[in-house]
Enzyme design. Structure first.
Site, mmCIF file in Angstrom:
data_model
loop_
_atom_site.group_PDB
_atom_site.id
_atom_site.type_symbol
_atom_site.label_atom_id
_atom_site.label_comp_id
_atom_site.label_asym_id
_atom_site.label_seq_id
_atom_site.Cartn_x
_atom_site.Cartn_y
_atom_site.Cartn_z
ATOM 1 C CB THR A 177 5.289 2.019 0.256
ATOM 2 O OG1 THR A 177 4.943 1.100 -0.497
ATOM 3 C CG2 THR A 177 6.882 2.509 -0.262
ATOM 4 N N GLY A 225 0.937 -1.469 0.008
ATOM 5 C CA GLY A 225 0.038 -0.083 -0.319
ATOM 6 C C GLY A 225 0.703 1.156 0.152
ATOM 7 C CB CYS A 226 -0.019 4.436 -1.262
ATOM 8 S SG CYS A 226 -1.503 5.368 -0.158
ATOM 9 C CE1 TYR A 227 -1.308 7.688 4.063
ATOM 10 C CE2 TYR A 227 -3.487 6.397 3.318
ATOM 11 C CZ TYR A 227 -2.811 7.722 3.668
ATOM 12 O OH TYR A 227 -3.866 8.490 3.563
#
Lengths: 372, 372, 372, 372
Positions: C171, C167-169
């Site tokens: 990472t 997920g973006c967060y």
């Protein structure tokens, strides 16, 4: 992906043959937005090696320390060396200093055999016109016939030693209406045999331009102060911006120009209100056809069938154009969108460099915009 | 409309009686955002007459020429008069100069009988603490017991001659968690008879705050340069911002504080990560009830049942609060939203002034936020 | 320019040899921001040919008509073909559909021998955990051991057939603190011989993240409505965002997570408040050294000596990290900045693809950020 | 503070006499931006009591639950009652529904004796013109002579029972050039005795307007989607926006109009390119004098001696105007700035209401803009 592949194969072919013949490019004034954009773009250009980047302010500091986004792509330090050395170390020199200063470097650079692209205003106009508009004496002894580097309109840049890169506003404005004022065939006067009159169907143009604040440079100011610009739009020099002179020089029609700054970092959207001679009645399709013919083969001009946006051209060298003919009226509205730092500055300079060195004009510039 | 009507009738009543007894308010430092916000708000206050506004830089110029949004509401010129005269012409003086300068004015203002609200940091901490945190000598001979002007927690401002108006960050942060650390009843230690321990159920708080750029002042800077702040968020002083001292002074718990600047003009949103003693297990409703009781009758604290937004408090003196208890965890997250220039500065100063002069605390401050 | 040249020569070498062996890449869900970013980046990747892009909504329309910024770089139409055909036409398939839908495609893609990178959440967690967190049944019969594609921490992606892209967060959050929780050597417990305790010096971490709105997708919503987001910052799912599960899975420490949306298009800035065991006392230099060793040779991790900014990583696959040790405290604050659509999504997916096909991990991703 | 004090004393005088005679104001369509702005402003108006606010969507919900920024200022619930009841409960009714719907309410409201201010377009043009421009049948049986509520130009609103509140764009555009087209004295034709020609010195006007997105309403859309609007500017209906009809109706000159949406919440800045008959040669001072005389005594028109900004008028009913005469040209550029939701909508409606009820036009509207 035809076009893009075409280029990348082209890349490889040239590489295998001239792989050692990289172009040495010097940048005078490498700490401003224009200079930094030259660095960013040249780093992605497979035929160019940046040979020197100057900055008095940051002399001796690593370019990538002052500008962390360039780490680890460039290992050079900012230098403050004399013009002679810059010329000796470079095949081409980009002059990215404010107008009035460029003329301190250009003559010697030329004499020493470097090709020069001046991104300032110093060589865009005839000296006399320059002194009138910029209200300062032109220090260059000679009247150099620099080529006005609006690439699509001046293929002769390919043979030039000195290119005067256009202003950001003129680039978007001139490209928006050039087909209408340049296409001799469409002149109503020719048709009805009127003699000695303007060879164009355009009576006058009002350019109302909206620019991102990066055009105002890297130095903080009242205008760039966030609380002043956010939630606002700031008109300035509304009747006498100096860029109007370039537009008139290229278009030879009555030009009115008013710029604004919008709360955006990059981009210039120009709304061109074009008024035609009332004897002209053309349909949208006829006008569009004029544009298609005029820009045929110009890969960086994209004629849209919908509204251009600053995001579609963000970070790119494209100029997107869209137009609408007002019903029962003599007005055509043409919208053009560019990235002020790329097509409106450093990108167009590299496009010109490509032609000056016999490369395909898109080299190092052929990628899509950053959307969203 | 009960509350608002209550006030406006109250207005009229007071008007008819003391209609000639307007409060004369002086502003020292009237060209910065804090001073200008005092002017904007005091102009809407029916019991106040602005008596003097000082600015060295703009001395002699009309306040409404320098700040066109104030035309035609104020006819005063900026002045640069001595402290004595300011005191003589004012019942109350708002000191809106940078910390370190306020202490040059406050002593004489007090001695000459003016009430003073200092919006700088100079009188918020004990002198010794101040000198340690702000790394400068405190020039005031005396240790003045200024009242810390966080109105909801310090009703004693009503009797004060000198009020130290809180910092913008501490206002939003302290109001967010005060009910949890102040409510003695909720201490688990009392309950289980533990002796000599912290009388609170809160073990530690991490305040992660996000502020609009107006908090950085009216002067352009690298941080306020639009291309640097737009499309970005800028953390700063991430482990040692001086405002943490005020939070610790008021809350007496372990405080960690990190501020950020967001691409917004106004507002501070504080995310308080509150960690409770694991022996505490309370439901959302129980925690909410603690807040309701604690802030009962405090008209500028709005307990929300949804997410606060900076727009709901924009231009107002409200502090909106919302909280959520993390399931199967020792964490409560409390969100508070204020306008940094109003509740975080000039508005709270006026709220304090109202109490100091026996007025209803909402006078001149009772209007909804600018949405959208 | 060492690094970048290293790569580009590498380019040419490979080109001349395997010039016909382009990787055929399929994209399922090519009309959302993640899918479009895959297209944008893969178009600049000299070893990849996009073989198919699917979209039910835009079936039959040219990708570059729906997304004008991609003209004239891609000539494909959006298709709506069955999974079998996608697998047959692709060496690798990027699944860019919402979680819950990806599991409809992955099993057949794998069975038909395509390599798969799933950008949804469907294969990041063990099935049981997934069903608990995402509150839905996992339709895949098997428990596939997908590799969690946080490239710097999981080099084993090189051997994987199925990669679950993070997920973006997670990472940005995991990369910010991994060196502190993973470096066994720094555990105080080992040192003082304590047994059976956490092998890390980190007691707990509070991740307070701020994301651009593009993370919420291409569909207009209340949150993405300009008047709601501009001049605001919006916390959401403040105690129970599902991405926290990935952080805990990777870090094995106490994690508290609260996300916010800021008025920015791209980027995630994560403020990690790291609390250490009080028996640990390390200097800033010692901590920084841990990071340097841990990320040695990871070209996309840039340890900064100043504040990261979203603009420095804009459009790129970099993760910029900066940290500060709080004086006389147990807190370290680590700031990480990524582009949510690149390192936080499509860029990292391509970085994983590069390793899966024996290419240098930076191919097609090695360019500086768009500054300003 | 002369003016403002004048008003506030006026307040008190009226209060003491008619303290019980509050104006009952109903709002049809109270959930959109226009309706909510009416509520926000009327809550600060000391002579008005909001009697009913309708919304089908939110029927039965508290207005302050749906719109938290209005808590605790309004205790009403949204209602969905018939027109008869609205008329019975109101002295004046503001109709804030989309054009095409207003005509469903206005006839009955008028018949039942309520004064009406319609903020839609339904009664701004003659029925025939309306049907031509808006391409729909006008359902009202009668041709009602509504007064066009551009307050400064139509003092006859004071006697009106039905006021058609102007569009947001026309308000800023018409006010910008009215003095030039209306001032008979300045006509060159009169001077040189030409007969049967336009009684104005203005040949044509190009209005290039830039609006905040709140003008597009409360519903999320492609245009209001943050990633589409931020860092962008969006022209639309560039040759045929319907508001041009109002401009032509009021100005009787050749009007060209092109609107744009900028990344701002509120405000409209209009750049008027005014082309004069070449027989007219007037200095800047002469033109400015024409404006001063024309707007003498109009408290909401502020003639600036510097550039207007959207922030100076933010949240207010002001129209700021600035002009520059182009040297050696026939062009005058006039810049006007308004808040689209206040002077461009709800504020002007209240200004009209004040005159309709014999109140001072500034009541409830007399406060400075929210700067910064």
């Amino acid at each position: 992906m035809g076009n893009s592949l075409a280029i990348s194969f082209n890349f490889k072919f040239i590489n295998t043959i001239f792989v050692l013949e990289m172009i040495n490019a010097g940048i005078i004034g490498g700490a401003g937005y224009t200079g930094l954009e030259l660095v960013r773009l040249l780093l992605m250009h497979q035929k160019v090696k940046i040979s020197v980047v100057t900055s008095r302010r940051y002399k001796g500091e690593k370019v990538s320390d002052v500008n962390p986004h360039l780490f680890p792509f460039i290992e050079l330090d900012y230098e403050d060396v004399d013009t002679k050395e810059i010329a000796d170390r470079s095949d081409i020199v980009f002059v990215a200093v404010p107008h009035g200063s460029a003329m301190d470097y250009v003559p010697e650079l030329i004499e020493r055999g470097a090709k020069v692209i001046d991104l300032s205003a110093d060589y865009r106009l005839k000296k006399e016109e320059y002194e009138r508009i910029y209200k300062r004496e032109h220090k260059d002894k000679e009247e150099r016939d620099a080529v006005y580097g609006l690439t699509e309109l001046h293929p002769e840049v390919a043979e030039a030693d000195l290119v005067a890169n256009p202003g950001c506003y003129p680039t978007g404005a001139i490209l928006a209406v050039a087909p209408l004022v340049k296409e001799k065939e469409v002149s109503p006067y020719r048709a009805c045999g009127v003699v000695g009159q303007s060879p164009t169907m355009v009576k006058q143009v009002v350019f109302d331009s909206k620019s991102g604040i990066s055009g105002a440079g890297v130095e903080p100011s009242e205008t760039s102060h966030f609380p002043n610009l956010a939630e606002n739009i700031i008109p300035y020099q509304i009747t006498e911006h100096r860029h109007a002179a370039e537009m008139r020089m290229e278009l030879h029609v009555k030009v009115s120009f008013t710029p604004h700054v919008i709360p955006s970092i990059r981009g210039i959207l120009t709304t061109a209100h074009v008024f035609l001679d009332t004897r002209v009645t053309k349909t949208h399709d006829e006008i569009e056809e004029i544009y298609k013919q005029f820009y045929d083969g110009k890969r960086f001009i994209r004629l849209r069938n919908g509204m251009p946006s600053l995001s579609s051209v963000r970070g790119t060298n494209f100029c997107d154009i869209w137009l609408e003919v007002e019903k029962k009226s003599d007005r055509i509205v043409v919208i053009s969108a560019i990235d002020n730092l790329v097509k409106g500055g450093s990108g167009q300079a590299i496009q010109n460099m490509n032609l000056m060195f016999g490369l395909e004009e898109g080299e190092g510039l052929w990628f899509p915009g950053l959307v969203p």
